[in-house]
Design an enzyme around this catalytic site. Structure first.
Site, PDB file in Angstrom:
ATOM      1  N   MET A  15       0.851  -1.188   0.000  1.00  0.00           N
ATOM      2  CA  MET A  15       0.000   0.000   0.000  1.00  0.00           C
ATOM      3  C   MET A  15       0.886   1.237   0.000  1.00  0.00           C
ATOM      4  O   MET A  15       1.657   1.471   0.945  1.00  0.00           O
ATOM      5  CB  MET A  15      -0.928  -0.012   1.222  1.00  0.00           C
ATOM      6  CG  MET A  15      -1.985  -1.098   1.162  1.00  0.00           C
ATOM      7  SD  MET A  15      -3.032  -1.170   2.652  1.00  0.00           S
ATOM      8  CE  MET A  15      -1.962  -2.101   3.776  1.00  0.00           C
ATOM      9  N   CYS A  96      -1.875  -1.323 -10.262  1.00  0.00           N
ATOM     10  CA  CYS A  96      -2.085   0.078  -9.869  1.00  0.00           C
ATOM     11  C   CYS A  96      -2.661   0.882 -11.028  1.00  0.00           C
ATOM     12  O   CYS A  96      -2.112   0.855 -12.132  1.00  0.00           O
ATOM     13  CB  CYS A  96      -0.771   0.694  -9.387  1.00  0.00           C
ATOM     14  SG  CYS A  96      -0.959   2.395  -8.813  1.00  0.00           S
ATOM     15  N   GLY A 229      -5.534  -5.847   2.846  1.00  0.00           N
ATOM     16  CA  GLY A 229      -4.914  -4.533   2.733  1.00  0.00           C
ATOM     17  C   GLY A 229      -5.412  -3.542   3.747  1.00  0.00           C
ATOM     18  O   GLY A 229      -4.976  -3.524   4.900  1.00  0.00           O
ATOM     19  N   ARG A 230      -6.374  -2.709   3.365  1.00  0.00           N
ATOM     20  CA  ARG A 230      -6.781  -1.579   4.186  1.00  0.00           C
ATOM     21  C   ARG A 230      -7.302  -1.985   5.557  1.00  0.00           C
ATOM     22  O   ARG A 230      -7.132  -1.253   6.531  1.00  0.00           O
ATOM     23  CB  ARG A 230      -7.838  -0.751   3.440  1.00  0.00           C
ATOM     24  CG  ARG A 230      -7.247   0.128   2.347  1.00  0.00           C
ATOM     25  CD  ARG A 230      -8.334   0.805   1.551  1.00  0.00           C
ATOM     26  NE  ARG A 230      -9.065  -0.136   0.721  1.00  0.00           N
ATOM     27  CZ  ARG A 230     -10.248   0.106   0.169  1.00  0.00           C
ATOM     28  NH1 ARG A 230     -10.831   1.260   0.375  1.00  0.00           N
ATOM     29  NH2 ARG A 230     -10.835  -0.796  -0.591  1.00  0.00           N
TER      30      ARG A 230
END
Length: 338
Positions: A15, A96, A229-230
Site C-alpha cells: 500500500m 495500480c 490490505g486496508r
C-alpha cells in the site's frame, strides 16, 4: 542458493505511503508468519534515485519487494538488487491504476500487454533465484471479460511465473481515480475462484474487500492464499489471530500493550538515526481499534506526534493515558454491577 519456500496463506498488501519499513516492523510484532509486501518501488527510483529505496529491517522476513516497471533489463537489474538485499520475493505491479503509473507504462495498464510482462519475468528469472510473482486486477476498461484475464494468465504463466495475486476488481484507467478504483468497480470473487479451477497448478491468492478472518477462511476454501490490505492498516491487531488460525502456531498471542512496549527499542533506535517518532507512530493509530480508549490513543498520538523534540515517550505516555481510561471504564462497570 537454496531458498526457503514462502507460505503465502496470508499476506499484507503493498500500500503506497503506508506499508513502509516502519509499518512492516510494527506488523511483524503482531504476526510472525504473514507475508509482508513493500510499497511499490519503481525501477527508476532504484536505478536513479539517491535514497535507499530497498532498505528494510531484517526482522520483517518473510518480506517481498513490489516492483513497478516494464523494461525487462531494468526489471532484471532491480530484481538482482532485491535478491542481494535479501528479499524473499519480487512482485511485479500489474494492478495500480494511477495516471502517474500509466504514464510510466506499468501497473494495471500492463494487463493489456501480457507479452511485456512475460519478457520481464524471463529477464528477472535469469538473474535471481527468489520467486518472481505478479499482482494484477481481473481486467481493465473494456478488456474485462474472463477470457481476457485467462489470456493474460496463460501468457505470463508460460514465461515461468507460477504465483498470481489477483485483486478481484477490474480497474478503470479512464474516468476513475485510484481511490475510486478501490471501491467503485464491483468485487467478483467467483472469477478468481474460477481462475484457480482452470489453473490448478498455479498458486492463486485473492485481494480486495477482505475485512475479517472469517472472510479469509471462506476464500481459502477455493484459493491458495488471501491478501488483506486496508483492513489490516486500520485494524492491525486482526493479525494477532493469524498465526494460530492459519499457521498452526500455538504461541501465546501478544497483547496490544505488549506490542507498544515491543516497539520502544525500535523507536529509540530510529530516533538515533534521525527518524521522527511520528513516522512510526502514524502506523500504530489503529492498534486499539474497537477497544475502550481506542479513540483516546489515536487522539493522543495525532495531537502530540508532530510536536518538536518529541521522543519515545510519545508511545509510553499515550499508553499510560489509554490504560488510565480503560481502568476508569472498568471501575464504572464494576460500580454499575455492584
Amino acid at each position: 542458493m537454496i531458498n526457503q519456500p514462502i507460505n503465502r496463506t496470508i499476506s499484507v498488501a503493498p500500500m503506497l505511503d503506508w506499508t513502509d519499513k516502519h509499518c512492516r516492523y510494527f506488523l511483524r510484532q503482531i504476526s510472525q508468519h504473514a507475508l509482508l509486501y513493500t510499497e511499490m518501488v519503481t525501477t527508476g527510483a532504484i536505478i536513479f534515485g539517491k535514497g535507499d529505496y530497498l532498505g528494510y529491517n531484517q526482522e520483517e522476513h518473510p518480506v517481498a519487494l513490489q516492483l513497478g516497471g516494464s523494461n525487462p533489463s531494468d526489471m532484471a537489474r532491480c530484481a538482482a538488487q532485491a535478491q542481494k538485499y535479501g528479499y524473499d520475493e519480487v512482485n511485479i505491479n500489474v494492478g495500480c491504476p494511477s495516471d502517474r503509473v500509466q504514464n510510466g507504462r506499468f501497473g494495471a495498464c500492463l494487463m493489456a500487454e501480457p507479452e511485456t510482462v512475460a519478457k520481464c519475468i524471463n529477464s528477472m528469472q535469469t538473474e535471481v533465484d527468489i520467486p518472481v510473482t505478479v499482482k494484477s486486477r481481473i481486467g481493465i476498461d473494456d478488456m474485462d471479460e474472463y477470457q481476457d484475464l485467462t489470456r493474460f494468465i496463460d501468457v505470463v504463466a508460460a514465461s515461468g511465473c507460477d504465483t498470481f495475486i489477483v485483486h478481484a476488481r477490474k480497474a478503470w484507467l479512464k474516468g476513475l481515480s485510484p481511490k475510486q478504483n478501490r471501491d467503485v468497480p464491483p468485487l467478483m470473487y467467483d472469477r478468481v475462484y474460477q481462475l484457480k479451477q482452470q489453473f490448478p497448478n498455479l498458486h492463486i491468492s485473492l485481494n480486495g474487500g477482505v475485512k475479517t478472518l472469517d472472510d479469509v477462511q471462506l476464500h481459502l476454501q477455493h484459493l491458495d492464499g488471501v491478501m488483506i490490505g486496508r483492513e489490516i492498516y486500520s485494524n492491525p491487531y486482526i493479525l494477532a489471530e493469524v498465526d494460530k488460525r492459519f499457521y498452526q502456531d500455538n504461541s501465546v498471542s501478544i497483547t496490544r500493550a505488549e506490542v507498544v512496549k515491543a516497539m520502544l527499542p525500535y523507536v529509540e533506535q530510529q530516533i538515533s538515526l534521525g527518524v521522527r517518532p511520528w513516522s512510526i507512530a502514524r502506523h500504530m493509530l489503529g492498534l486499539f481499534q474497537g477497544q475502550p480508549g481506542g479513540r483516546i490513543w489515536r487522539r493522543y498520538l495525532s495531537q502530540n506526534g508532530t510536536k518538536a523534540n518529541v521522543g519515545v515517550e510519545l508511545l509510553t505516555d499515550a499508553l499510560d493515558v489509554l490504560l488510565e481510561a480503560q481502568s476508569k471504564v472498568k471501575q464504572f462497570q464494576s460500580a454499575m454491577i455492584g
